[in-house]
Structures are given as structure tokens and as C-alpha cells.
Write a protein that holds these residues in place. Structure first.
Motif, PDB file in Angstrom:
ATOM      1  N   VAL A  10      42.124  51.233  42.242  1.00 44.96           N
ATOM      2  CA  VAL A  10      42.054  50.604  40.926  1.00 44.96           C
ATOM      3  C   VAL A  10      42.247  49.103  41.104  1.00 44.96           C
ATOM      4  N   GLU A  11      41.208  48.371  40.729  1.00 42.57           N
ATOM      5  CA  GLU A  11      41.217  46.924  40.893  1.00 42.57           C
ATOM      6  C   GLU A  11      41.554  46.252  39.572  1.00 42.57           C
ATOM      7  N   SER A  12      42.102  45.047  39.689  1.00 45.85           N
ATOM      8  CA  SER A  12      42.370  44.239  38.504  1.00 45.85           C
ATOM      9  C   SER A  12      42.471  42.785  38.921  1.00 45.85           C
ATOM     10  N   GLY A  13      42.391  41.901  37.934  1.00 51.04           N
ATOM     11  CA  GLY A  13      42.641  40.495  38.192  1.00 51.04           C
ATOM     12  C   GLY A  13      41.448  39.571  38.111  1.00 51.04           C
ATOM     13  N   GLY A  14      40.253  40.114  37.929  1.00 48.71           N
ATOM     14  CA  GLY A  14      39.097  39.243  37.826  1.00 48.71           C
ATOM     15  C   GLY A  14      39.087  38.483  36.513  1.00 48.71           C
ATOM     16  N   GLY A  15      38.137  37.556  36.394  1.00 47.15           N
ATOM     17  CA  GLY A  15      38.012  36.808  35.152  1.00 47.15           C
ATOM     18  C   GLY A  15      37.152  35.582  35.305  1.00 47.15           C
TER      19      GLY A  15
END
Length: 117
Positions: free
Chosen positions: A5-10
Motif C-alpha cells: 500500500v503506497e501513499s504520499g504522492g501529490g
């Protein structure tokens, strides 16, 4: 099977920073390598950074000195700290792990990073 589970892009401006996270569903001690790849529109997927079970790291020339890969053994998570971002860093970033036992590759769903000039 390993779920990631990836997170943190933007969306950020050039020169700013982002940190990507990738949480694995099993102990990272069972993993041979953990890595980040990226794929820009119209281009092939490329390796950005990799960290081995022994803690050795390697980076693409284009990100050396700007990106840092690290891991938290207690959280089974790998991170990619991205500093001094450039528009050419814009891509979908994918987490990848390879298991020790059977050398199987698993991929995250991808997270979009967009750097505006």
C-alpha cells in the motif's frame, strides 16, 4: 502473496519535497529487496532506488543526491524521501518488493507525483 500500500504522492512545485511510503503486508525480513520504480507518460518504467535486506542502497544517476530510500523494519515500510524535485521527476511511482524464498516480484498500485515548474 505480498500486498503493498503506497501513499504520499501529490502535486508540488520544483524544488519542493515529498516522501513516499510503501507498507508491506508481511515482514520485510522475508524480502530480498525493496525498491521504487517510476514510469512517466510515454516512457518505460525505470528503477529509481533499491534497498537490500542488508541495508545496501543504489540509486538511478538522475536522483543521486536528491532522493533517499530507507525502511522501517518495525512498520514493514519502505520510504522514498524526494528532495529538490524537478519537473522531470513527474511520473507514477511504484513500490516493488522481491521475496527471499522464491524471488517473486510484487508491485504496489502506484502513486502519482507531479512537479510543476
Amino acid at each position: 502473496q505480498v500486498q503493498l500500500v503506497e501513499s504520499g504522492g501529490g502535486l508540488v512545485q520544483a524544488g519542493e519535497s515529498l516522501r513516499l511510503s510503501c507498507a508491506a503486508s508481511r515482514s520485510i525480513f522475508s524480502l530480498n529487496t525493496m525498491a521504487w520504480y517510476r514510469q512517466a507518460t510515454g516512457k518505460q518504467r525505470e528503477l529509481v532506488a533499491v534497498i537490500t535486506s542488508g541495508g545496501l542502497t543504489n540509486y538511478a544517476d538522475s536522483v543521486k543526491g536528491r532522493f533517499t530510500i530507507s525502511r522501517d523494519n518495525t512498520e514493514n515500510t519502505v520510504y522514498l524521501q524526494m528532495n529538490s524535485l524537478k519537473p522531470e521527476d513527474t511520473a507514477v511511482y511504484y513500490c516493488n518488493v522481491r521475496t527471499k524464498l522464491d524471488l517473486m516480484d510484487y508491485w504496489g498500485q502506484g502513486t502519482q507525483v507531479t512537479v510543476s515548474s
